[in-house]
Every structure is written in structure tokens, then in C-alpha cells.
Design a protein around this motif. Structure first.
Motif, PDB file in Angstrom:
ATOM      1  N   TYR A 103       6.432  73.533 -90.506  1.00 60.31           N
ATOM      2  CA  TYR A 103       7.061  72.209 -90.515  1.00 60.31           C
ATOM      3  C   TYR A 103       6.490  71.246 -89.478  1.00 60.31           C
ATOM      4  CZ  TYR A 103      10.506  74.747 -93.294  1.00 60.31           C
ATOM      5  OH  TYR A 103      11.122  75.517 -94.246  1.00 60.31           O
ATOM      6  N   GLY A 104       5.648  71.736 -88.595  1.00 65.06           N
ATOM      7  CA  GLY A 104       5.060  70.883 -87.582  1.00 65.06           C
ATOM      8  C   GLY A 104       3.795  70.217 -88.099  1.00 65.06           C
ATOM      9  N   PRO A 105       3.100  69.502 -87.218  1.00 68.60           N
ATOM     10  CA  PRO A 105       3.396  69.375 -85.793  1.00 68.60           C
ATOM     11  C   PRO A 105       4.365  68.245 -85.435  1.00 68.60           C
ATOM     12  CG  PRO A 105       1.307  68.324 -86.273  1.00 68.60           C
ATOM     13  CD  PRO A 105       1.780  68.925 -87.571  1.00 68.60           C
ATOM     14  N   VAL A 106       4.687  67.374 -86.420  1.00 67.55           N
ATOM     15  CA  VAL A 106       5.505  66.199 -86.113  1.00 67.55           C
ATOM     16  C   VAL A 106       6.689  66.136 -87.065  1.00 67.55           C
ATOM     17  CG1 VAL A 106       5.555  63.671 -85.908  1.00 67.55           C
ATOM     18  CG2 VAL A 106       3.457  64.925 -85.342  1.00 67.55           C
ATOM     19  N   LEU A 161      14.647  70.560 -82.614  1.00 68.08           N
ATOM     20  CA  LEU A 161      13.280  70.638 -83.118  1.00 68.08           C
ATOM     21  C   LEU A 161      12.253  70.494 -81.997  1.00 68.08           C
ATOM     22  CD1 LEU A 161      13.906  68.686 -86.406  1.00 68.08           C
ATOM     23  CD2 LEU A 161      13.074  71.040 -86.248  1.00 68.08           C
ATOM     24  N   ALA A 162      12.560  69.661 -81.001  1.00 62.95           N
ATOM     25  CA  ALA A 162      11.680  69.570 -79.837  1.00 62.95           C
ATOM     26  C   ALA A 162      11.630  70.904 -79.105  1.00 62.95           C
ATOM     27  CB  ALA A 162      12.155  68.459 -78.905  1.00 62.95           C
ATOM     28  N   ASP A 181       6.598  67.773 -82.054  1.00 61.96           N
ATOM     29  CA  ASP A 181       6.655  66.390 -81.585  1.00 61.96           C
ATOM     30  C   ASP A 181       7.653  65.636 -82.462  1.00 61.96           C
ATOM     31  OD1 ASP A 181       4.682  66.930 -79.719  1.00 61.96           O
ATOM     32  OD2 ASP A 181       3.058  66.232 -81.016  1.00 61.96           O
ATOM     33  N   VAL A 182       8.361  64.667 -81.873  1.00 59.62           N
ATOM     34  CA  VAL A 182       9.431  63.991 -82.604  1.00 59.62           C
ATOM     35  C   VAL A 182       9.188  62.485 -82.647  1.00 59.62           C
ATOM     36  CG1 VAL A 182      11.156  65.762 -82.079  1.00 59.62           C
ATOM     37  CG2 VAL A 182      10.877  63.829 -80.528  1.00 59.62           C
ATOM     38  N   VAL A 183       9.498  61.913 -83.818  1.00 64.63           N
ATOM     39  CA  VAL A 183       9.539  60.462 -83.969  1.00 64.63           C
ATOM     40  C   VAL A 183      11.005  60.107 -84.187  1.00 64.63           C
ATOM     41  CG1 VAL A 183       8.798  58.449 -85.284  1.00 64.63           C
ATOM     42  CG2 VAL A 183       7.232  60.392 -84.967  1.00 64.63           C
ATOM     43  N   LEU A 184      11.579  59.349 -83.270  1.00 62.82           N
ATOM     44  CA  LEU A 184      13.009  59.056 -83.246  1.00 62.82           C
ATOM     45  C   LEU A 184      13.254  57.651 -83.780  1.00 62.82           C
ATOM     46  CD1 LEU A 184      13.614  60.367 -79.603  1.00 62.82           C
ATOM     47  CD2 LEU A 184      13.818  61.669 -81.733  1.00 62.82           C
ATOM     48  N   VAL A 185      14.081  57.557 -84.816  1.00 63.95           N
ATOM     49  CA  VAL A 185      14.323  56.274 -85.469  1.00 63.95           C
ATOM     50  C   VAL A 185      15.813  55.955 -85.460  1.00 63.95           C
ATOM     51  CG1 VAL A 185      14.064  54.922 -87.583  1.00 63.95           C
ATOM     52  CG2 VAL A 185      12.375  56.694 -87.026  1.00 63.95           C
ATOM     53  N   VAL A 245       2.898  64.250 -90.089  1.00 64.06           N
ATOM     54  CA  VAL A 245       4.334  64.516 -90.223  1.00 64.06           C
ATOM     55  C   VAL A 245       4.530  65.674 -91.207  1.00 64.06           C
ATOM     56  CG1 VAL A 245       6.559  63.593 -90.964  1.00 64.06           C
ATOM     57  CG2 VAL A 245       4.959  62.126 -89.700  1.00 64.06           C
ATOM     58  N   GLY A 246       5.137  66.745 -90.719  1.00 62.19           N
ATOM     59  CA  GLY A 246       5.399  67.901 -91.566  1.00 62.19           C
ATOM     60  C   GLY A 246       6.840  68.040 -91.985  1.00 62.19           C
ATOM     61  N   LEU A 247       7.728  67.284 -91.342  1.00 66.53           N
ATOM     62  CA  LEU A 247       9.147  67.392 -91.664  1.00 66.53           C
ATOM     63  C   LEU A 247       9.801  66.017 -91.566  1.00 66.53           C
ATOM     64  CD1 LEU A 247      11.669  69.136 -92.249  1.00 66.53           C
ATOM     65  CD2 LEU A 247      11.879  69.518 -89.776  1.00 66.53           C
ATOM     66  N   LEU A 248      10.481  65.640 -92.622  1.00 66.84           N
ATOM     67  CA  LEU A 248      11.302  64.422 -92.634  1.00 66.84           C
ATOM     68  C   LEU A 248      12.764  64.835 -92.555  1.00 66.84           C
ATOM     69  CD1 LEU A 248      12.064  61.426 -93.190  1.00 66.84           C
ATOM     70  CD2 LEU A 248      11.844  61.959 -95.642  1.00 66.84           C
ATOM     71  N   VAL A 249      13.471  64.300 -91.573  1.00 66.04           N
ATOM     72  CA  VAL A 249      14.923  64.481 -91.487  1.00 66.04           C
ATOM     73  C   VAL A 249      15.546  63.102 -91.676  1.00 66.04           C
ATOM     74  CG1 VAL A 249      16.879  65.276 -90.120  1.00 66.04           C
ATOM     75  CG2 VAL A 249      14.676  66.443 -89.921  1.00 66.04           C
ATOM     76  N   SER A 250      15.925  62.811 -92.906  1.00 67.55           N
ATOM     77  CA  SER A 250      16.546  61.523 -93.219  1.00 67.55           C
ATOM     78  C   SER A 250      18.044  61.679 -92.999  1.00 67.55           C
ATOM     79  CB  SER A 250      16.243  61.127 -94.662  1.00 67.55           C
ATOM     80  OG  SER A 250      16.849  59.896 -94.975  1.00 67.55           O
TER      81      SER A 250
END
Length: 262
Positions: free
Chosen positions: A8-11, A29-30, A35-39, A86-91
Motif C-alpha cells: 500500500y505504500g509508499p504514499v 499509517l505513518a 508517507d502521508v498526504v493530509l487533506v 500514491v498506493g493508498l487512497l483513504v477517502s
């Protein structure tokens, strides 16, 4: 790097990351090395979370302050992460209101449709081709047990979450053969800001789960889609409701909701 991070990584991209379940997803997840992109809209909260994550886990944390009610939000986010793997989307972002349908603010309902339905659709649409090309990855769409049946006095919210469930199930079948896991997460009562914002006293709710437990359960069951109800109580409650004749279930729910409002 463990198997989870490799698959599921790296982002990971997480919407609604400033509080509640989204914040829990970011921290968990961190901790697993992603690595995380925070929205979210609230940049100050996101920056605080990003600093904490960088310090605690030595991973990259990127902040995107975006209002998901805006029509262009999904495309803006997809464009902003185009250079990342991006390997994982958490909507996860979403909101609801409780009350009589005819008395709700039309503007609020329109925003709810945008945040709860339009945003996850645009994000999944933008990232699905990339995930398929990778041949691995995942999508988590945060829904609700209220998406399992039309809920009186929560009409539009339950309708939006029904949409999310259907979207998740369809994508599970489409993307699974390419190695991409999809999960529609259906929490019951959770100890977040949401109940208070909906005018619900959390003390009146039964079997309330912590956001950490909900997010942890979702990650544990990510490869077991298409849907997951983390609460045993709500799993049993909605199994019972869905086994009843539809008219009887809806009438019973409406009567129960009216009694709590009187």
C-alpha cells in the motif's frame, strides 16, 4: 519494510485528516512507515498533525488545505499528488445532519452531496488508473452503517453513504483483479466531532468506538472487502434490521427517531 507497506505504500492520501477517524488513519499509517498526504480545510490542524507525524515516525507529511465542497477539489488534489507514488487512497472526509428532511438547509444538503459523493468519486476516478498500473494498492471509502438502509431523519446523509457503499462494492469488483483492494468502511457511533455537530449528545449513543479502533479495524480488514462494519453491536443491529420486511424496518426506525426528538 513489511508486507503492508510494500503493498500500500509508499504514499497514502487521506482526506478529512484534521480530526476523528481521518486523523487516526494518518497516525496509524505513518507508524507503519508510509508517507502521508493530509487533506482537509483546517490548515492549522493539519500542520500540527504533520509536525507530530514527522517527529514521531520520520516519514514525509504533506499538507493540502482544500475545501472538498468545491467542484474542482478532487481534480486539484489529484493534480497535487501526481508526482507522488500514491498506493493508498483513504477517502474519509464527510459530514451529515439530523432532522426532518423538509426543514433542512438546501445549501447544506448540496455541500453534503459534494463532500460525501462527488469528492470520493473524483478522487477514486483520478487515482484508479494509477493504482491499476502499479498492480497493487488500495482504496478505503469511509461510509456509515446508515448507508445500509434509508434512515428516517437522516435522509440525505444515509443516501450519500448508500452511494459510497455502492461505489466501493463496484470498485472492489473492478480493481480487485489488478491487485487493488477496495473497502467501504461502515462505522457505527464513533467518538468524533460528528455527533455533536449533528446536534446529537454522545452520551445518548450506545457502543461508541474510538476513532483509533475504527481506523485500525479498517486497515486490518482492507484486503477483505467490499464492506466492513467494525462494531459488533452495529453489525448485529443492522443485520436484524435488514432481515425484517423493509416497510417494518423503516417504520420502526422512524418511530424510534421521533421518540428521541420529542
Amino acid at each position: 519494510m513489511d508486507d503492508f507497506a510494500r503493498h500500500y505504500g509508499p504514499v497514502v492520501l487521506i482526506t478529512g485528516a484534521s480530526s476523528g477517524i481521518g486523523r487516526s488513519f494518518a497516525r496509524l499509517l505513518a507508524a507503519r512507515g508510509l508517507d502521508v498526504v493530509l487533506v482537509a480545510r483546517r490548515r492549522e490542524r493539519l500542520e500540527e498533525l504533520a509536525d507530530t507525524i514527522r517527529s514521531a515516525h520520520r516519514v514525509e507529511a504533506t499538507v493540502l488545505s482544500v475545501d472538498l465542497a468545491e467542484p474542482t477539489a478532487g481534480r486539484e488534489i489529484v493534480d497535487a499528488v501526481a508526482h507522488l507514488d500514491v498506493g493508498l487512497l483513504v477517502s474519509n472526509a464527510g459530514f451529515g445532519v439530523k432532522g426532518e428532511f423538509g426543514q433542512e438547509d438546501p445549501g447544506v444538503l448540496a455541500s453534503m452531496l459534494a463532500v460525501n459523493c462527488q469528492a470520493p468519486t473524483h478522487l477514486a476516478h483520478g487515482l484508479a488508473p494509477l493504482l491499476k498500473r502499479r498492480g497493487r494498492g488500495g482504496v478505503i471509502l469511509t461510509s456509515s452503517v446508515e448507508g445500509l438502509i434509508g434512515c428516517p431523519y437522516s435522509a440525505v446523509y444515509s443516501a450519500t453513504k448508500s452511494y459510497v457503499n455502492a461505489l466501493g462494492e463496484a470498485l472492489w469488483a473492478e480493481l480487485g483483479p489488478a491487485g487493488v483492494d477496495v473497502l467501504a468502511l461502515c462505522p457505527g457511533a464513533t467518538d468524533t466531532e460528528a455527533p455533536r455537530l449533528q446536534g446529537v449528545d454522545p452520551a445518548t449513543l450506545r457502543d461508541v468506538m474510538s476513532p483509533d479502533d475504527v481506523a485500525s479495524s479498517a486497515l486490518e480488514h482492507l484486503s477483505c472487502g467490499p464492506t466492513h462494519i467494525p462494531s459488533a453491536h452495529y453489525r448485529g443491529l443492522f443485520e436484524a434490521l435488514l432481515s425484517m420486511p423493509r416497510t417494518e424496518a423503516l417504520t420502526s426506525m422512524a418511530k424510534s427517531m421521533r421518540s428521541t426528538r420529542e
